[in-house]
Motif scaffolding. Sequence first.
Motif, mmCIF file in Angstrom:
data_model
loop_
_atom_site.group_PDB
_atom_site.id
_atom_site.type_symbol
_atom_site.label_atom_id
_atom_site.label_comp_id
_atom_site.label_asym_id
_atom_site.label_seq_id
_atom_site.Cartn_x
_atom_site.Cartn_y
_atom_site.Cartn_z
ATOM 1 N N PHE A 1 -90.537 -60.821 20.648
ATOM 2 C CA PHE A 1 -91.129 -61.541 21.772
ATOM 3 C C PHE A 1 -90.217 -62.667 22.237
ATOM 4 N N LYS A 2 -89.651 -63.360 21.244
ATOM 5 C CA LYS A 2 -88.766 -64.478 21.575
ATOM 6 C C LYS A 2 -87.498 -63.974 22.266
ATOM 7 N N VAL A 3 -86.980 -62.880 21.752
ATOM 8 C CA VAL A 3 -85.783 -62.301 22.375
ATOM 9 C C VAL A 3 -86.087 -61.981 23.838
ATOM 10 N N PHE A 4 -87.255 -61.390 24.044
ATOM 11 C CA PHE A 4 -87.622 -60.974 25.387
ATOM 12 C C PHE A 4 -87.741 -62.169 26.336
ATOM 13 N N THR A 5 -88.480 -63.213 25.883
ATOM 14 C CA THR A 5 -88.730 -64.339 26.790
ATOM 15 C C THR A 5 -87.524 -65.268 26.905
ATOM 16 N N ARG A 6 -86.725 -65.369 25.851
ATOM 17 C CA ARG A 6 -85.621 -66.327 25.895
ATOM 18 C C ARG A 6 -84.304 -65.711 26.350
ATOM 19 N N ILE A 7 -84.120 -64.444 26.080
ATOM 20 C CA ILE A 7 -82.831 -63.832 26.405
ATOM 21 C C ILE A 7 -82.954 -62.820 27.557
ATOM 22 N N THR A 8 -83.795 -61.817 27.348
ATOM 23 C CA THR A 8 -83.840 -60.720 28.328
ATOM 24 C C THR A 8 -84.272 -61.205 29.706
ATOM 25 N N LEU A 9 -85.405 -61.906 29.731
ATOM 26 C CA LEU A 9 -85.910 -62.365 31.026
ATOM 27 C C LEU A 9 -84.936 -63.304 31.742
ATOM 28 N N PRO A 10 -84.486 -64.391 31.055
ATOM 29 C CA PRO A 10 -83.576 -65.308 31.766
ATOM 30 C C PRO A 10 -82.303 -64.624 32.256
ATOM 31 N N SER A 11 -81.786 -63.688 31.459
ATOM 32 C CA SER A 11 -80.525 -63.087 31.900
ATOM 33 C C SER A 11 -80.731 -62.187 33.120
#
Lengths: 571, 342
Positions: A205-215
Amino acid sequence: MTTTQREDTSLQNYTVSSVRMEFDKFIVPTVTIFILLLLFFFMLFPLWMILKLSFFEGGELALANFTLNNFKQYFTTAYTLRSLWHSLYVSGVTTVIVTVIIFFFAYALTRTTIANKTFFRNIIMMPLVAPSIVQALALIYLFGRNGLITSHFFQTDWNIYGATGIIVSEVLYCLPHAFVILFTTLSAVDIRLDEAAESLGASPFKVFTRITLPSAKYGIISAAALTFNLTITDFGNPVVIGGNYSVLATEIYAQVTNLYRFDLGATISIILLVPSLGAFMLNYYISRKSFAMISGAARPFIPPTRRLKKILYSVYCYIIAFSIILIFATVIIGSFVKVWPYDWSLTLAHYKFPSIGGYSALWTSLWISLIVGIVGSFVTLVAAYAMETRKPYFKQVVYFFSVMPAAIPGLVMGLGFILAFNKPYYWFYGTPWIVVINIVICNFTLGILSSVSNLKNIDPSIEEASISLGGDTISTFFKIIFPLSRVAFIQNFTYFFMRSMTTISAVIFLVSATVHLAAIEIIMLDNDGWTASANAMCTCIIVIVFVMLGILHLVNKWVSKTSGREVMIES
Amino acid sequence: MKKLLLTLPLAALMIAGTTQGVQAEGRLTIYCSAQGDWCQKASETFGKKYDIKVSMTRNGSGSTYAKILAEKENPRGDVWYGGTLDPHSQAGVNGLLESYKSPNLDKIAEPYRNPAASKQNHSTGVYIGILGFSVNTDLLKDAKMEMPKCWSDLIKPEFKGKIQMASPQSSGTAYTALATFTQLYGEDKAFEYLTKLHQNIGQYTKSGSAPGKNAARGETMVGIGFLHDHGKEKGKGFPLELVAPCEGTGYEIGGLSIIKNARNMDNAKKFVDWALSKEGMEVAATVQSFQVPTNTEAAIPAEAIRPEDVNLIEYDFVKYGGEATRKALIGRWVEQVKPLER
């Protein structure tokens, strides 16, 4: 990088002096000025007429005539003002839904290892081959007051007319457009960032909200802006399924065709122009930025996806693909059954079109689209060539005006065309030519952008070789650039052809007793209650576009096989 | 060489384009406000008989009036065929039409020879149609409701969302309904009625013939409109019952006019002569449009609802075809009824 290189080399080119080069200096500005004049006369002039009519009494330009009465009337009349709120609401909701749906769809196709990706990619693009009315027609057959699902399976009184119907149909219509953007974004963003975060212990979840979405944020905003723009300017779907729920586009149409209040139509056009221009500017600004985000080290490898995630994403993608197939199936089947949903026996009766347009409208649409395809892709290629490789003085100006058409709703452009050219001395008014010009101008932007990006891929040294061997601009263009960009030319042709066959909003004001177009016939048939025949006309358009796509696919294959060899021989 | 290869097909296309474009000899442009298939059949039959290239565009009579008005300086249509007489009347009064006395006029029943408000032979009546509503009997049965017989039945709350009517802004049919209520009840009472009816309207369509088709397909339970349009759907086998309301109802005269300064004036006159002939009038029945023709020699289709069989009001075509009345009624509807929440 290539551009700076080219700038240097092209400067050197001009040192090769000869009579031919003198001629060269003449031809490039001529082409540039021609393109500029074209855009001035067929884009700015009609827009200016709209502006004039909405701000000046009787459209007469004089200080004493300046008035805000039209706007006052619009904003103080409850039922016209309502169309603005309706438009904003519908477009806002559609934008959110499309962005979310397509994000996960594109995510599934780029970041997971689900099967049948090609199938999903092809299906999601399907709405492009049909006019933006097919969704509404199908939804009425499925969820209308007498819809197959609403009144026959569930026997409820609920129906989809109004805001819900517009939103659902616009969502289905906008999917491919948003998909292209988010698919590109998500394929370009470096997946290794996600992996790194994961291996450092971040939760999925953290990967998704912190990395995937922002990028992917630029892609998301860009897709959202495009969706908003498409929805707020769309005419076909709301006019069919909106019922009494008026939006800006349908209100312009009602004012102009029911009441012939051109002044109010122009005024509402200006009001529609504001949000659509805003969304376009945002998209334009973002898409320039997002290129910087793409990392050269991006890697296409996708790590295997966990089983559960894979199943969920597969189901998700199948649901979306199924919805799109359902839309097309409903319209096509609906055109062949006797009385949907009472009598399912097959018939061809609906293909006997009860309007004079009928098949002649289909042929008119077909040959207009062929001309639009050829003229559109040729003009944009020449313009891009003059702009990209020859750097005329006002390149920035030309570029700016070339991308501007994308910001102008087709309906507004069409209204501008009536206001500007409905004079006895414009011979092309009331002929198919005005339709051709209008569609070319309305779709100018994409043609230019794809030609430019294609020209950037051509090695400048081939061109230089041609010039140093004594070839002038014209022969270089026809012997080097044109053959090399044939694939792009065919792509552009496909795009212009498809747009021309399916556009409704741009040409709805330009059809007349002498020019009937197939896409508009759908609306006319539906207006008069010939819904099944409207479906039949829609099916005909879909078939024509598919056949053309097939032909172009073959041509494309053949061209890409032969083009390399031929260039060698000719140069 | 390449250039030549490319320009050849382009030039061919361009030539193909221009030949389809201009030229105005042996041509006729019809603005048609009758049913689409009738318009087409009439255009084809006429075009074939006289070897004239006919272009036709179909639109409601309200919209067609507005179009002719907008094109006043540069008329693009030649003849205006069908649709309710009121907009024709208004166009005549406003100088948009050409006076023409067809030699076939003596075959037309007397009241329809020169019915328009201007009284200057601007328009001729080509058919008579009766206003009413039709009910989808399947839907009625499913909802266990009783067959409505009168206008007053339609404002009962159980019909909420189940009725369709065209918008008076675009449709002459709907204007006829407005004028009929006004003549039945008086203007204020009529608007009271329309306000209540508004609560039950599921959708105002653009075209006057759409509610009948939608009732046939079950998209709405009740459709208000001209019964000849609805009879056509019934003839196709849809579960439709046609009602001529008990209080009395209005009727339309289908108009036929020549547009002033028409570019193909001779052909326009030829068309009017033909449309008023027995042959021209009988085209309607071949596409299942069951109006009563005004030519006394033409056969009245068996399916047609004859004026003498129903309770008709004395429709005042001069008053209600007049611009002031028409503007006032539609304006009042747009202001007082259309914006109301449902």
